[in-house]
Structures are given as C-alpha cells and as structure tokens.
Design a protein around this motif. Sequence first.
Motif, PDB file in Angstrom:
ATOM      1  N   TRP A  41      -5.269 -15.857  14.068  1.00  0.00           N
ATOM      2  CA  TRP A  41      -5.696 -15.441  12.734  1.00  0.00           C
ATOM      3  C   TRP A  41      -6.171 -13.995  12.707  1.00  0.00           C
ATOM      4  CZ3 TRP A  41      -9.645 -19.961  11.602  1.00  0.00           C
ATOM      5  CH2 TRP A  41      -8.956 -21.168  11.523  1.00  0.00           C
ATOM      6  N   LEU A  42      -6.693 -13.517  13.817  1.00  0.00           N
ATOM      7  CA  LEU A  42      -7.348 -12.205  13.850  1.00  0.00           C
ATOM      8  C   LEU A  42      -6.402 -11.067  14.196  1.00  0.00           C
ATOM      9  CD1 LEU A  42     -10.710 -13.277  15.515  1.00  0.00           C
ATOM     10  CD2 LEU A  42     -10.307 -12.726  13.113  1.00  0.00           C
ATOM     11  N   ILE A  43      -5.112 -11.365  14.364  1.00  0.00           N
ATOM     12  CA  ILE A  43      -4.141 -10.286  14.577  1.00  0.00           C
ATOM     13  C   ILE A  43      -3.912  -9.564  13.253  1.00  0.00           C
ATOM     14  CG2 ILE A  43      -1.787  -9.703  15.264  1.00  0.00           C
ATOM     15  CD1 ILE A  43      -1.770 -12.305  16.927  1.00  0.00           C
ATOM     16  N   GLN A  44      -3.985  -8.243  13.287  1.00  0.00           N
ATOM     17  CA  GLN A  44      -3.783  -7.452  12.071  1.00  0.00           C
ATOM     18  C   GLN A  44      -2.735  -6.378  12.309  1.00  0.00           C
ATOM     19  OE1 GLN A  44      -5.519  -7.795   8.846  1.00  0.00           O
ATOM     20  NE2 GLN A  44      -3.615  -6.683   8.440  1.00  0.00           N
ATOM     21  N   GLN A  45      -1.718  -6.378  11.465  1.00  0.00           N
ATOM     22  CA  GLN A  45      -0.727  -5.302  11.452  1.00  0.00           C
ATOM     23  C   GLN A  45      -0.956  -4.420  10.240  1.00  0.00           C
ATOM     24  OE1 GLN A  45       3.441  -5.285  12.432  1.00  0.00           O
ATOM     25  NE2 GLN A  45       3.414  -7.513  12.743  1.00  0.00           N
ATOM     26  N   VAL A  46      -0.838  -3.110  10.435  1.00  0.00           N
ATOM     27  CA  VAL A  46      -0.867  -2.148   9.340  1.00  0.00           C
ATOM     28  C   VAL A  46       0.213  -1.111   9.611  1.00  0.00           C
ATOM     29  CG1 VAL A  46      -2.205  -0.422   8.091  1.00  0.00           C
ATOM     30  CG2 VAL A  46      -3.350  -2.464   8.982  1.00  0.00           C
ATOM     31  N   ASP A  47       1.133  -0.970   8.676  1.00  0.00           N
ATOM     32  CA  ASP A  47       2.204   0.012   8.844  1.00  0.00           C
ATOM     33  C   ASP A  47       1.605   1.396   9.042  1.00  0.00           C
ATOM     34  OD1 ASP A  47       4.041  -2.012   8.379  1.00  0.00           O
ATOM     35  OD2 ASP A  47       4.134  -1.619   6.224  1.00  0.00           O
ATOM     36  N   GLY A  48       2.105   2.107  10.044  1.00  0.00           N
ATOM     37  CA  GLY A  48       1.651   3.464  10.294  1.00  0.00           C
ATOM     38  C   GLY A  48       0.376   3.559  11.108  1.00  0.00           C
ATOM     39  N   VAL A  49      -0.306   2.441  11.335  1.00  0.00           N
ATOM     40  CA  VAL A  49      -1.518   2.440  12.156  1.00  0.00           C
ATOM     41  C   VAL A  49      -1.294   1.644  13.437  1.00  0.00           C
ATOM     42  CG1 VAL A  49      -3.982   1.898  12.261  1.00  0.00           C
ATOM     43  CG2 VAL A  49      -2.969   2.687  10.116  1.00  0.00           C
ATOM     44  N   GLY A  50      -0.820   0.411  13.308  1.00  0.00           N
ATOM     45  CA  GLY A  50      -0.524  -0.357  14.503  1.00  0.00           C
ATOM     46  C   GLY A  50      -0.796  -1.835  14.320  1.00  0.00           C
ATOM     47  N   ARG A  51      -0.755  -2.545  15.434  1.00  0.00           N
ATOM     48  CA  ARG A  51      -0.979  -3.989  15.486  1.00  0.00           C
ATOM     49  C   ARG A  51      -1.989  -4.274  16.582  1.00  0.00           C
ATOM     50  NH1 ARG A  51       1.418  -8.294  18.757  1.00  0.00           N
ATOM     51  NH2 ARG A  51       1.479 -10.271  17.591  1.00  0.00           N
ATOM     52  N   GLY A  52      -2.958  -5.112  16.273  1.00  0.00           N
ATOM     53  CA  GLY A  52      -3.943  -5.416  17.297  1.00  0.00           C
ATOM     54  C   GLY A  52      -4.869  -6.530  16.875  1.00  0.00           C
ATOM     55  N   LEU A  53      -5.710  -6.934  17.804  1.00  0.00           N
ATOM     56  CA  LEU A  53      -6.660  -8.013  17.590  1.00  0.00           C
ATOM     57  C   LEU A  53      -7.928  -7.453  16.964  1.00  0.00           C
ATOM     58  CD1 LEU A  53      -7.219 -11.054  18.110  1.00  0.00           C
ATOM     59  CD2 LEU A  53      -8.265 -10.362  20.281  1.00  0.00           C
ATOM     60  N   THR A  54      -8.271  -7.947  15.778  1.00  0.00           N
ATOM     61  CA  THR A  54      -9.499  -7.521  15.117  1.00  0.00           C
ATOM     62  C   THR A  54     -10.684  -8.314  15.658  1.00  0.00           C
ATOM     63  OG1 THR A  54      -9.185  -9.064  13.278  1.00  0.00           O
ATOM     64  CG2 THR A  54      -8.230  -6.865  13.060  1.00  0.00           C
ATOM     65  N   ALA A  55     -11.887  -7.856  15.317  1.00  0.00           N
ATOM     66  CA  ALA A  55     -13.085  -8.433  15.940  1.00  0.00           C
ATOM     67  C   ALA A  55     -13.469  -9.779  15.348  1.00  0.00           C
ATOM     68  CB  ALA A  55     -14.255  -7.467  15.816  1.00  0.00           C
ATOM     69  N   GLY A  56     -13.435  -9.912  14.021  1.00  0.00           N
ATOM     70  CA  GLY A  56     -13.892 -11.162  13.433  1.00  0.00           C
ATOM     71  C   GLY A  56     -13.664 -11.210  11.942  1.00  0.00           C
ATOM     72  N   GLY A  57     -13.502 -12.416  11.426  1.00  0.00           N
ATOM     73  CA  GLY A  57     -13.276 -12.570  10.005  1.00  0.00           C
ATOM     74  C   GLY A  57     -14.401 -13.366   9.354  1.00  0.00           C
ATOM     75  N   TYR A  93       0.835  -1.198   0.000  1.00  0.00           N
ATOM     76  CA  TYR A  93       0.000   0.000   0.000  1.00  0.00           C
ATOM     77  C   TYR A  93       0.874   1.253   0.000  1.00  0.00           C
ATOM     78  CZ  TYR A  93       0.493  -1.720   4.852  1.00  0.00           C
ATOM     79  OH  TYR A  93       0.969  -2.270   6.024  1.00  0.00           O
ATOM     80  N   ALA A  94       2.163   1.078  -0.437  1.00  0.00           N
ATOM     81  CA  ALA A  94       3.086   2.214  -0.403  1.00  0.00           C
ATOM     82  C   ALA A  94       3.894   2.381  -1.680  1.00  0.00           C
ATOM     83  CB  ALA A  94       4.043   2.084   0.782  1.00  0.00           C
ATOM     84  N   SER A  95       4.426   1.279  -2.261  1.00  0.00           N
ATOM     85  CA  SER A  95       5.349   1.445  -3.391  1.00  0.00           C
ATOM     86  C   SER A  95       5.447   0.195  -4.238  1.00  0.00           C
ATOM     87  CB  SER A  95       6.746   1.807  -2.886  1.00  0.00           C
ATOM     88  OG  SER A  95       7.358   0.689  -2.257  1.00  0.00           O
ATOM     89  N   ALA A  96       5.787   0.404  -5.507  1.00  0.00           N
ATOM     90  CA  ALA A  96       6.023  -0.717  -6.415  1.00  0.00           C
ATOM     91  C   ALA A  96       7.246  -1.503  -5.976  1.00  0.00           C
ATOM     92  CB  ALA A  96       6.197  -0.202  -7.842  1.00  0.00           C
ATOM     93  N   GLU A  97       8.278  -0.803  -5.538  1.00  0.00           N
ATOM     94  CA  GLU A  97       9.505  -1.486  -5.139  1.00  0.00           C
ATOM     95  C   GLU A  97       9.270  -2.384  -3.927  1.00  0.00           C
ATOM     96  OE1 GLU A  97      12.970  -3.133  -5.221  1.00  0.00           O
ATOM     97  OE2 GLU A  97      12.233  -1.772  -6.788  1.00  0.00           O
ATOM     98  N   GLY A  98       8.496  -1.909  -2.975  1.00  0.00           N
ATOM     99  CA  GLY A  98       8.179  -2.733  -1.821  1.00  0.00           C
ATOM    100  C   GLY A  98       7.413  -3.984  -2.220  1.00  0.00           C
ATOM    101  N   CYS A  99       6.514  -3.845  -3.193  1.00  0.00           N
ATOM    102  CA  CYS A  99       5.750  -4.987  -3.680  1.00  0.00           C
ATOM    103  C   CYS A  99       6.671  -6.002  -4.355  1.00  0.00           C
ATOM    104  CB  CYS A  99       4.680  -4.499  -4.653  1.00  0.00           C
ATOM    105  SG  CYS A  99       3.505  -5.761  -5.154  1.00  0.00           S
ATOM    106  N   ARG A 100       7.576  -5.524  -5.198  1.00  0.00           N
ATOM    107  CA  ARG A 100       8.514  -6.421  -5.885  1.00  0.00           C
ATOM    108  C   ARG A 100       9.415  -7.140  -4.877  1.00  0.00           C
ATOM    109  NH1 ARG A 100       9.334  -1.750  -9.209  1.00  0.00           N
ATOM    110  NH2 ARG A 100       8.221  -1.905 -11.205  1.00  0.00           N
ATOM    111  N   GLU A 101       9.862  -6.420  -3.888  1.00  0.00           N
ATOM    112  CA  GLU A 101      10.760  -7.008  -2.894  1.00  0.00           C
ATOM    113  C   GLU A 101      10.063  -8.143  -2.137  1.00  0.00           C
ATOM    114  OE1 GLU A 101      13.068  -5.587   1.173  1.00  0.00           O
ATOM    115  OE2 GLU A 101      12.626  -4.110  -0.395  1.00  0.00           O
ATOM    116  N   THR A 102       8.812  -7.904  -1.732  1.00  0.00           N
ATOM    117  CA  THR A 102       8.064  -8.960  -1.043  1.00  0.00           C
ATOM    118  C   THR A 102       7.862 -10.160  -1.957  1.00  0.00           C
ATOM    119  OG1 THR A 102       6.911  -7.352   0.347  1.00  0.00           O
ATOM    120  CG2 THR A 102       5.888  -9.512   0.111  1.00  0.00           C
ATOM    121  N   TYR A 103       7.558  -9.889  -3.224  1.00  0.00           N
ATOM    122  CA  TYR A 103       7.326 -10.974  -4.173  1.00  0.00           C
ATOM    123  C   TYR A 103       8.575 -11.844  -4.313  1.00  0.00           C
ATOM    124  CZ  TYR A 103       6.100 -13.517  -8.375  1.00  0.00           C
ATOM    125  OH  TYR A 103       5.846 -14.532  -9.262  1.00  0.00           O
ATOM    126  N   ARG A 104       9.735 -11.235  -4.498  1.00  0.00           N
ATOM    127  CA  ARG A 104      10.969 -12.012  -4.675  1.00  0.00           C
ATOM    128  C   ARG A 104      11.277 -12.831  -3.425  1.00  0.00           C
ATOM    129  NH1 ARG A 104      10.273 -12.037  -9.716  1.00  0.00           N
ATOM    130  NH2 ARG A 104      10.484 -10.001 -10.726  1.00  0.00           N
TER     131      ARG A 104
END
Length: 730
Positions: A286-302, A228-239
Amino acid sequence: MINKTTKHPFNLYYNAGEFVKICGTQDGYFPDFGHHIANEMGGVWLHPIKLLDGFWLKITDLDRGISLWSRADAFTNESWGSAFDYGHGLSHIPLTMKRTQFAPELEKGMMAGYKLHHKGQGELRLKLELLARTDLRPVWFSDEIGIHDGVQDEAVQINSRDVLVKDSGNDWYVMIGTDLPGEEVECRPDLYGPEFTAGNGCGVKFSAEIRIPAEGDFEFHLFVAGSYASAEGCRETYRSLEQDYERMLREKQSAYDAVAKRAQLVIDGEDKFNEVFNWVKWNNQWLIQQVDGVGRGLTAGGPTYPWWFGCDNTYSLQGVLAIGDHQLAKDTLDLLLRKSEEANGNGRFIHEVTTMGAVSNPGNTQETAHYIAFVWEMFRWTGDEVLLRRHYAYCVKGIDWLLGEMDPDGDLFPSGYGIIEIAGLNMELVDTAVYTAKALQAMTEMSRYLQDEGNHERYRLLADRCAAAINERFWIESEELFADAVAPKKDIVPKADYMTSLAHDQGIAGYREYLSGLLAEAGNEEEDRGWLLNKNWVIVTPMETGIAEPDKARRALDKMRSDVFIGEYGTYLSGIYQQGTMTISTGVHAVAEAANGNPDEALDLLGRMIRSFSYVLPGSMAEMSPDYGCMVQAWTVYAVAVPVVRHFFGITPFAARKELVIKPQLPSAWKGKRCSMERLVVGDAEFDIQLEETAGSQSISIRNEACWNVTVEWNGRQVQSSEANIELKL
C-alpha cells in the motif's frame, strides 16, 4: 483473501494503488483531519496533488418521504480495497447496500461500486444523489518551493454523467463520473454533502430516480481519474477506468495474491502469526508511491507521512529485501540517492522528500551512516554490482562527511540528530555512533569487493577503532547499559532546563532530580562521558548490529528485559517516559535479541507488538502501539520480517557469489512444528525452506533449483550442498 470487520467504525482506512491513495473513516465518510496540511490529509490523493475531499450518497425513499445520507455500520478490509455495509444504517427504508472500492495498482484513478438490495415487498422508488467534493491542491511543503494552490477549482467540462474539474492556477485535473441512469448533474463551489470540508474545491452531484422490484438489486459505480499534467491525460485515464475496471480489479487481486505467495511464511499452529506476516507484506504494498518525473519508492506511512524518508527506509528496506521485493528496494534507494545528490552532493543522505520532489530536511547524521550500512546489505541480497558501484561513490563521500564535517573532535562519533528527533539532542548519540561503525564495516566489505585497495585498509582500521570506542565510551558499567549520548558535562548543563521542561510537559515527575544526580556524578566539566538522559530505545542498537561486545550485549539485553523498557505492546520509546511504543522500537529490540541468540525473547517482543494487530485498522498495526499515528507504517516490515527471515530462519545471502547460509534458531514455541518459507527471493533465485526441530533432532528441506552453494549450520554441524533438492537430518 482475509477480511475483518472493524469494531471501531470511526477509525481510518487506507486503500492504495501505486498512484492513488484513498483515506476516510470506516463508516464511509471523509472528515477533515491532519496536521501537515491542516484538515487535508484524507480524501483521494494522486500525489503530489489531492483530487477529492471525499464522496457521499444520499438516498430518498420517494413513497415514504424518508431522506438520508448513507452511513456504513460495518467495514471489511481486503488487501486490495475495502467494503462498507449499510445493513442497519438505512433507517426505515427496506434497503441494504454494499459499497466496494479500490484504486487500480497502476492507474491514476479509483472506482467505488454500489449494490442496493430491496428487502421489502412491492416496488421501491428511490432518488439517489451521488456527490463528490473536489479539492485540487498540492502536497505539504509545496508553498516553500513556489507551488501554490489555485484560488478555486473550476468545472471546465460538464456532461450529464461526467465532469472535468481544473485547479484555477495549475494544470491539475480531476474527472468524476458515474453510470447512474439519467441526465441530472450539478456543479458549483457551495455544493456540499453531509460533511463540510476545507479547501477551495467544488461539489459535483449526479442525481437519478430508480425503481427496484421486491428482492431486486440495483448496481452503479463512481469513477474518479486525475492528472497533474493535462486534461487529455485525465480523460484518457477516466475512459480506461470506466471501460476496464473489472479487469483492473482482477489484476490487482492477482498482484496481491502474488505478494502473499512470495516469501510465504507458514508455521504450523501459528495461524495469527502467519496472518500478520501476510498482512505486513500487503501493508508494505500500500505504501509504494509512484510520481511521474520524481520516481517510485516506499513511503513512510499512511496517511500522515505519505512521502519518502531516508531513516525510515534504511530500516524498512531491510524488511523489503527479506520479503523479496528487490525492485522496490532498488527503486526507493535510487530515488533517495538522486535527491541526496541534488540537495546535498557531499555524501549527506536526505531525511525527507515530498512527492513534489522537494527536500524538506537535508538529513540527520544517523541516516547517512545507516544508508551506507544498508547499501552493502542490499548488494548481498540482490547481487546487483552496477547498483553497488553507483551507490559506493556516494558512500565514499558520506564517510568523509561523517568523519569530517560532523566529527570535528575526531573521536569517530559524528555529532547531530539521530533517530530520536528531540530538539536540542544534537550530540554524539549512540545510534549515530553505532551505525557509523556499521557503515565503516560495510565500507570495508564494499571496498574489498570492488578492489578499492586504496581505501580498504583505512576503512578496516577505522571500523575496528569505532566499534572499540563505542564499547569503551558509551558503555556505563554501573547501569550495565549503553548510553544515549557521549558528551562533556559542560554540554549537558545548558540543556538541563529544556530537557526538564520536556519531561514536565509529559507529566514526568522527578526528572530534574534524576538529571541533577547525573550531573553531580559527572565531575570533570571537560571530559566526555556517557549519559542515560532518557534511556531511549536506541540504546539497543549496539546489540542489533553486533557492535556490542558479547558480554556487554548479554548484560544489556538482560537489563532491558524489565518493565522499565518493555510494556504491554513492546519496547518503550523511552525508559524514562514509558509513554509510547512503536513498531520500530519493538522491532529493533526483537532483532537485537535474535541476533544475540535469544529467539524466545525476540518472539515475546513480537508477540507484544502484534497485540495491536487490527486494533485500529483491520489487517494492520498502527505506527504508535496500539492505536496512534499512521494506521499503516513502513518500518513494521522490518520489525516482522527481519527477525523471522534473517534470524529465526537464519538466512544470510551473498547473491553475487550464488551463496546462501542458513543458520536456523527457532523459538521454543515453534519447535515440534513444521516451519516453512516458500519462494524466498535472493538475487535471481528462489528457495523453498522447510524446518522442523524436535527433541534431539533437526530436519531441513531446501528447494534450490538454481543450484547455489548452500551452507546449513545447525545443532553444531555444518553441511554444504549445491543440489537442486536438499534434504538433511541433523
């Protein structure tokens, strides 16, 4: 690892790392569904954006002239991912296939692996077409904060075996690729698989012709990475994913094995209960969610509520503490506190924040009180004084908000919405009043510990007054129950038509007559009184928290053991409606029974609840029992872990003082059986506890390598020890 094969192939599944969530149906497809974002809640998500609507495989037998989109006929759920078997679904092609997929725990991507087996004679010539459908779009409530989906997804880099796609209006990227042989690739907006999916995405298809000898195998993989930030970050994760997915899978399996071994419950002869306890811990992961710049926490339900909630977490995190993931409890509460300070700043605790960081509801009254009560509980388990001081400052504001702005009549019963979010029921509700009393008790303890003498005595007096007022004014003697709400008759009359219409919409006959009877009994228009408007499950909260006086607690719990309140799967949301049961309503009721010395009744409720285990998703219990709502729900960890750890095993910690009290009360069904809880985490220490109770005797074994001061209270006796290994017979 435990796996199960579903009997319901069209139900949903949920694979999850801390970044990526995958949701489709157990036949391997990805139909549109959902209401927060209409038809967009499934697929592959890298919150706060969606990556894919889904992916599909088309198989053509070149010699037989048979072509089909593969559809699984069996599904296996593992804690770390899922497997789909296509043994009977590849009609007239001598082929079996298995698809295994997972999202690495800490990577912004996923992998699906395919293994084909030729079960016939001679050589099998196949054409394989692996198609993915992108759908780069933001999470729910993003439009309201000015973040909008682009007009179209656009391929910005097309290689023979990987394609990079960008949202036309935002720096959101997904990279899709495969290790299939060949060069053929297509990418265009009108390219679909067997399902037509909503959204502004594009189709990406890789094709290959292969040959498999008799009894031979062929394997290939799909790789998906996002950013959700850059093409380069996406490519790096893919490799990284492409090169190291096997290591990532081993690490994920190891991590989930560690989750199973932390706070590991083993009750001899209770295999199903032990299994449920393990899966609840995995579901929680399974319900732990990390988002860069927002935080990490337990979500309610999937998959329906994949973001963070105040109310849900003030329940769920109690269970998280009990299963020993203290860092998750800290991270989640820190995220919610930061967002509460940003959105409110006045002590009000938020209700709901999306993974984009947007607060959609600034907070129902009940959850501010519940948050304050939980802060003290968290401190007792973690011993983290820095964290206590950080939250205490906001708790002080929270009490002032509850007893100021939200309590204009000064009766210590704040007004507003509680856990039951029914439009119009924003009154002085029992759950808000009870958790306010509990919050005041917590503030009494926190102010004493932090030596805030200026507030300590005030909180103590308010706590006593609030608890006494609840027992006096919410108690309905003729019903032997606590009321849903306290209000004067004049405040109920204008709501009568609306509440009747709600009952009518749910097919409830006779509600107007029931309410008219209550109004006729009320008499004085201006005088506050208790009302059993719906007999909502929250009337059990005075017993859950210990606010109810002992005699009232006993009588109310006796009354609530009837079929008015309890059904096949546990406690109804409403004794009037009797149409819905949730793991939270049943769980709070079970805690109330256990907290008041009734472990058999608590276990009965848990037994009813776990009848829905694996009903929809193997290894999970749905939000609404037995088969509705989110297929995995965070507060289920409260419903299972809190009765077991805090009450059946009787664990009460004070980590900052290195003290542990163990006061067991085993259900009758567990007596004569060895009951153990291994690697129970409290503060920076771990304990192994083994209990056994037979007629006339109790034995307990405790591994206490940190040499804490342990107090055992059982069978009317009390013993203290700080030895590393404690063995007692009582």
